[in-house]
Design a protein around this motif. Sequence first.
Motif, PDB file in Angstrom:
ATOM      1  N   ALA A  68      -9.098  20.682   9.147  1.00  0.00           N
ATOM      2  CA  ALA A  68      -9.953  21.124   8.054  1.00  0.00           C
ATOM      3  C   ALA A  68      -9.388  22.416   7.481  1.00  0.00           C
ATOM      4  CB  ALA A  68     -11.374  21.351   8.563  1.00  0.00           C
ATOM      5  N   MET A  69      -9.486  22.562   6.170  1.00  0.00           N
ATOM      6  CA  MET A  69      -8.942  23.748   5.513  1.00  0.00           C
ATOM      7  C   MET A  69      -9.876  24.213   4.407  1.00  0.00           C
ATOM      8  SD  MET A  69      -5.753  21.910   3.444  1.00  0.00           S
ATOM      9  CE  MET A  69      -5.093  21.130   4.926  1.00  0.00           C
ATOM     10  N   GLU A  70      -9.871  25.514   4.155  1.00  0.00           N
ATOM     11  CA  GLU A  70     -10.643  26.051   3.049  1.00  0.00           C
ATOM     12  C   GLU A  70      -9.895  25.803   1.740  1.00  0.00           C
ATOM     13  OE1 GLU A  70     -13.790  27.087   3.309  1.00  0.00           O
ATOM     14  OE2 GLU A  70     -13.512  26.438   5.373  1.00  0.00           O
ATOM     15  N   ARG A  71     -10.585  26.017   0.631  1.00  0.00           N
ATOM     16  CA  ARG A  71     -10.056  25.662  -0.685  1.00  0.00           C
ATOM     17  C   ARG A  71      -8.706  26.320  -0.976  1.00  0.00           C
ATOM     18  NH1 ARG A  71     -10.942  27.685  -6.074  1.00  0.00           N
ATOM     19  NH2 ARG A  71     -11.115  26.021  -7.639  1.00  0.00           N
ATOM     20  N   THR A  72      -8.579  27.612  -0.663  1.00  0.00           N
ATOM     21  CA  THR A  72      -7.334  28.324  -0.945  1.00  0.00           C
ATOM     22  C   THR A  72      -6.164  27.714  -0.187  1.00  0.00           C
ATOM     23  OG1 THR A  72      -8.595  30.362  -1.279  1.00  0.00           O
ATOM     24  CG2 THR A  72      -6.230  30.599  -0.937  1.00  0.00           C
ATOM     25  N   GLU A  79      -6.379  25.363 -11.965  1.00  0.00           N
ATOM     26  CA  GLU A  79      -5.644  24.523 -12.915  1.00  0.00           C
ATOM     27  C   GLU A  79      -4.312  25.149 -13.316  1.00  0.00           C
ATOM     28  OE1 GLU A  79      -8.468  23.770 -16.028  1.00  0.00           O
ATOM     29  OE2 GLU A  79      -9.942  23.018 -14.575  1.00  0.00           O
ATOM     30  N   GLN A  80      -4.123  26.432 -13.022  1.00  0.00           N
ATOM     31  CA  GLN A  80      -2.835  27.083 -13.245  1.00  0.00           C
ATOM     32  C   GLN A  80      -1.883  26.860 -12.076  1.00  0.00           C
ATOM     33  OE1 GLN A  80      -4.058  31.112 -13.913  1.00  0.00           O
ATOM     34  NE2 GLN A  80      -4.808  30.721 -15.988  1.00  0.00           N
ATOM     35  N   GLN A  81      -2.438  26.469 -10.923  1.00  0.00           N
ATOM     36  CA  GLN A  81      -1.620  26.276  -9.729  1.00  0.00           C
ATOM     37  C   GLN A  81      -1.289  24.813  -9.465  1.00  0.00           C
ATOM     38  OE1 GLN A  81      -2.989  28.955  -6.343  1.00  0.00           O
ATOM     39  NE2 GLN A  81      -4.721  29.160  -7.756  1.00  0.00           N
ATOM     40  N   LEU A  82      -2.195  23.919  -9.880  1.00  0.00           N
ATOM     41  CA  LEU A  82      -2.025  22.492  -9.654  1.00  0.00           C
ATOM     42  C   LEU A  82      -2.122  21.746 -10.975  1.00  0.00           C
ATOM     43  CD1 LEU A  82      -4.267  22.074  -6.448  1.00  0.00           C
ATOM     44  CD2 LEU A  82      -1.790  22.477  -6.550  1.00  0.00           C
ATOM     45  N   ARG A  83      -1.868  20.442 -10.936  1.00  0.00           N
ATOM     46  CA  ARG A  83      -1.985  19.603 -12.140  1.00  0.00           C
ATOM     47  C   ARG A  83      -3.350  18.922 -12.125  1.00  0.00           C
ATOM     48  NH1 ARG A  83       1.609  16.899 -15.715  1.00  0.00           N
ATOM     49  NH2 ARG A  83       3.372  17.783 -14.585  1.00  0.00           N
ATOM     50  N   PRO A  84      -4.251  19.300 -13.043  1.00  0.00           N
ATOM     51  CA  PRO A  84      -5.602  18.725 -13.046  1.00  0.00           C
ATOM     52  C   PRO A  84      -5.659  17.397 -13.799  1.00  0.00           C
ATOM     53  CG  PRO A  84      -5.440  20.387 -14.751  1.00  0.00           C
ATOM     54  CD  PRO A  84      -4.099  20.356 -14.063  1.00  0.00           C
ATOM     55  N   LYS A 138      -2.707  25.465  -1.656  1.00  0.00           N
ATOM     56  CA  LYS A 138      -1.319  25.702  -1.244  1.00  0.00           C
ATOM     57  C   LYS A 138      -0.702  24.443  -0.636  1.00  0.00           C
ATOM     58  CE  LYS A 138       1.608  28.959   1.266  1.00  0.00           C
ATOM     59  NZ  LYS A 138       2.517  27.922   1.799  1.00  0.00           N
ATOM     60  N   ALA A 139      -1.488  23.708   0.157  1.00  0.00           N
ATOM     61  CA  ALA A 139      -0.974  22.490   0.783  1.00  0.00           C
ATOM     62  C   ALA A 139      -0.592  21.443  -0.259  1.00  0.00           C
ATOM     63  CB  ALA A 139      -2.003  21.922   1.760  1.00  0.00           C
ATOM     64  N   VAL A 140      -1.411  21.314  -1.318  1.00  0.00           N
ATOM     65  CA  VAL A 140      -1.076  20.379  -2.391  1.00  0.00           C
ATOM     66  C   VAL A 140       0.145  20.886  -3.161  1.00  0.00           C
ATOM     67  CG1 VAL A 140      -1.872  19.294  -4.527  1.00  0.00           C
ATOM     68  CG2 VAL A 140      -3.448  19.547  -2.606  1.00  0.00           C
ATOM     69  N   ALA A 141       0.161  22.164  -3.477  1.00  0.00           N
ATOM     70  CA  ALA A 141       1.268  22.739  -4.241  1.00  0.00           C
ATOM     71  C   ALA A 141       2.595  22.595  -3.490  1.00  0.00           C
ATOM     72  CB  ALA A 141       0.999  24.213  -4.539  1.00  0.00           C
ATOM     73  N   ASP A 142       2.548  22.718  -2.165  1.00  0.00           N
ATOM     74  CA  ASP A 142       3.769  22.638  -1.358  1.00  0.00           C
ATOM     75  C   ASP A 142       4.140  21.211  -0.963  1.00  0.00           C
ATOM     76  OD1 ASP A 142       3.984  25.357  -1.508  1.00  0.00           O
ATOM     77  OD2 ASP A 142       3.217  25.752   0.512  1.00  0.00           O
ATOM     78  N   SER A 188       0.820  -1.199   0.000  1.00  0.00           N
ATOM     79  CA  SER A 188       0.000   0.000   0.000  1.00  0.00           C
ATOM     80  C   SER A 188       0.858   1.255   0.000  1.00  0.00           C
ATOM     81  CB  SER A 188      -0.922   0.026   1.227  1.00  0.00           C
ATOM     82  OG  SER A 188      -1.904  -0.985   1.135  1.00  0.00           O
ATOM     83  N   VAL A 189       0.374   2.272  -0.699  1.00  0.00           N
ATOM     84  CA  VAL A 189       0.976   3.600  -0.674  1.00  0.00           C
ATOM     85  C   VAL A 189      -0.006   4.521   0.037  1.00  0.00           C
ATOM     86  CG1 VAL A 189       1.713   5.555  -2.080  1.00  0.00           C
ATOM     87  CG2 VAL A 189       2.284   3.227  -2.781  1.00  0.00           C
ATOM     88  N   VAL A 190       0.497   5.335   0.960  1.00  0.00           N
ATOM     89  CA  VAL A 190      -0.357   6.269   1.695  1.00  0.00           C
ATOM     90  C   VAL A 190      -0.484   7.562   0.908  1.00  0.00           C
ATOM     91  CG1 VAL A 190      -0.622   7.611   3.817  1.00  0.00           C
ATOM     92  CG2 VAL A 190       0.279   5.269   3.915  1.00  0.00           C
ATOM     93  N   LEU A 191      -1.716   7.997   0.679  1.00  0.00           N
ATOM     94  CA  LEU A 191      -1.993   9.253  -0.002  1.00  0.00           C
ATOM     95  C   LEU A 191      -2.747  10.181   0.939  1.00  0.00           C
ATOM     96  CD1 LEU A 191      -3.168   8.077  -3.555  1.00  0.00           C
ATOM     97  CD2 LEU A 191      -0.909   8.877  -2.867  1.00  0.00           C
ATOM     98  N   ARG A 192      -2.238  11.370   1.102  1.00  0.00           N
ATOM     99  CA  ARG A 192      -2.843  12.361   1.994  1.00  0.00           C
ATOM    100  C   ARG A 192      -3.723  13.304   1.181  1.00  0.00           C
ATOM    101  NH1 ARG A 192       2.751  14.702   3.247  1.00  0.00           N
ATOM    102  NH2 ARG A 192       2.735  14.277   0.998  1.00  0.00           N
ATOM    103  N   TYR A 193      -4.918  13.582   1.693  1.00  0.00           N
ATOM    104  CA  TYR A 193      -5.857  14.419   0.938  1.00  0.00           C
ATOM    105  C   TYR A 193      -6.379  15.573   1.783  1.00  0.00           C
ATOM    106  CZ  TYR A 193      -9.606  11.853   3.375  1.00  0.00           C
ATOM    107  OH  TYR A 193     -10.430  11.297   4.328  1.00  0.00           O
ATOM    108  N   ALA A 194      -6.891  16.589   1.104  1.00  0.00           N
ATOM    109  CA  ALA A 194      -7.415  17.783   1.770  1.00  0.00           C
ATOM    110  C   ALA A 194      -8.708  17.461   2.499  1.00  0.00           C
ATOM    111  CB  ALA A 194      -7.641  18.893   0.750  1.00  0.00           C
ATOM    112  N   ARG A 195      -8.771  17.895   3.720  1.00  0.00           N
ATOM    113  CA  ARG A 195      -9.978  17.748   4.536  1.00  0.00           C
ATOM    114  C   ARG A 195     -10.683  19.092   4.585  1.00  0.00           C
ATOM    115  NH1 ARG A 195      -9.616  16.611  11.013  1.00  0.00           N
ATOM    116  NH2 ARG A 195     -11.838  16.684  11.502  1.00  0.00           N
ATOM    117  N   PHE A 196     -11.960  19.117   4.181  1.00  0.00           N
ATOM    118  CA  PHE A 196     -12.664  20.386   4.032  1.00  0.00           C
ATOM    119  C   PHE A 196     -13.666  20.681   5.141  1.00  0.00           C
ATOM    120  CE2 PHE A 196     -11.501  19.528  -0.462  1.00  0.00           C
ATOM    121  CZ  PHE A 196     -10.700  20.649  -0.653  1.00  0.00           C
ATOM    122  N   SER A 197     -13.892  19.761   6.035  1.00  0.00           N
ATOM    123  CA  SER A 197     -14.874  19.980   7.100  1.00  0.00           C
ATOM    124  C   SER A 197     -14.364  19.399   8.408  1.00  0.00           C
ATOM    125  CB  SER A 197     -16.215  19.327   6.744  1.00  0.00           C
ATOM    126  OG  SER A 197     -17.128  19.423   7.816  1.00  0.00           O
ATOM    127  N   ALA A 198     -14.733  20.059   9.502  1.00  0.00           N
ATOM    128  CA  ALA A 198     -14.396  19.542  10.823  1.00  0.00           C
ATOM    129  C   ALA A 198     -15.308  18.406  11.234  1.00  0.00           C
ATOM    130  CB  ALA A 198     -14.475  20.668  11.857  1.00  0.00           C
TER     131      ALA A 198
END
Length: 284
Positions: free
Chosen positions: A66-70, A93-98, A74-78, A23-33
């Motif tokens: 939890a984090m907002e979209r903006t 789509e200019q900041q990330l790879r869609p 940044k978290a994905v980009a960094d 297994s490979v661990v993938l971390r994803y954005a959490r949008f709600s508490a």
Amino acid sequence: MHRRTAISTAFGFALATAQAGQSVVLRYARFSATADDPRIHFPLALLRAALLAQGLEVEFQPAEWAMERTRAIKAVADGEIDFMWSSLGREIEQQLRPIRIPIYRGLIGQRIFIIHREREAEFARIQKLPDLARLTAGQGVGWVDTQILQAAGLKVVSNTYDALFKSLARGTIDYFPRGANEAPAEVAARATEFPELMVEPRLLLAYRSDNIFLVGRENTALAQRIEAGLLALHASGGYQRLFDAHPYVQKVLAEAKLAQRLRLEIPNPMLSDEDRRIPERFWL
């Protein structure tokens, strides 16, 4: 070497060297508490199936906070997290790879409203877009939908996702437009905390949009795996079987009753040229 490049290079190596059954661990954005955000179930099930089609087993790990979209962008980009899903749009789509394969076949752009129960009769009198324009919608901070609604002449205020439900309950906003796949589950998940909220039963605000997966711009390895896996699922019929059988999707579609609603169409000026060329086979 920049930090984000080092991270994506190391991640690409992990993907390339993963053995069968590993297994490979993938971390994803959490949008709600909210402990069990209903919006995560289908995207994660779809991504798991897509990567399994590429011979990769994954474990998903939400961001700690939890984090907002903006902030998520940044978290994905960094390289703090590996991926997120969000609406189609030029800016993100200019900041990330869609990976331009819609997750929900366009249901995100089929917007139905969460409202206060005491306002149902008021919404029952709405017949056209100018009627709706007299009211104020709420949308999340940084959401591309805010610009789409404003371009159509609708009034919008922004707040954090969780705070928008409180704003509705207090009457500081009039309605909360949500994807047809989102609103019923979101109201059900908050029935104890906000029993005064409901899904408005007769209106549909429609525009071309959907969620897609996005990764860091340097994370070519993960982007290629996701795209190849999604294409394989569509080609095999696996995507349609998952869409037709997944309890989250089917429950909210049954409750949304899209065919019975008054449809108010608006354009989406935020799509990129590449978004507009997404093949019709990926849409409802």
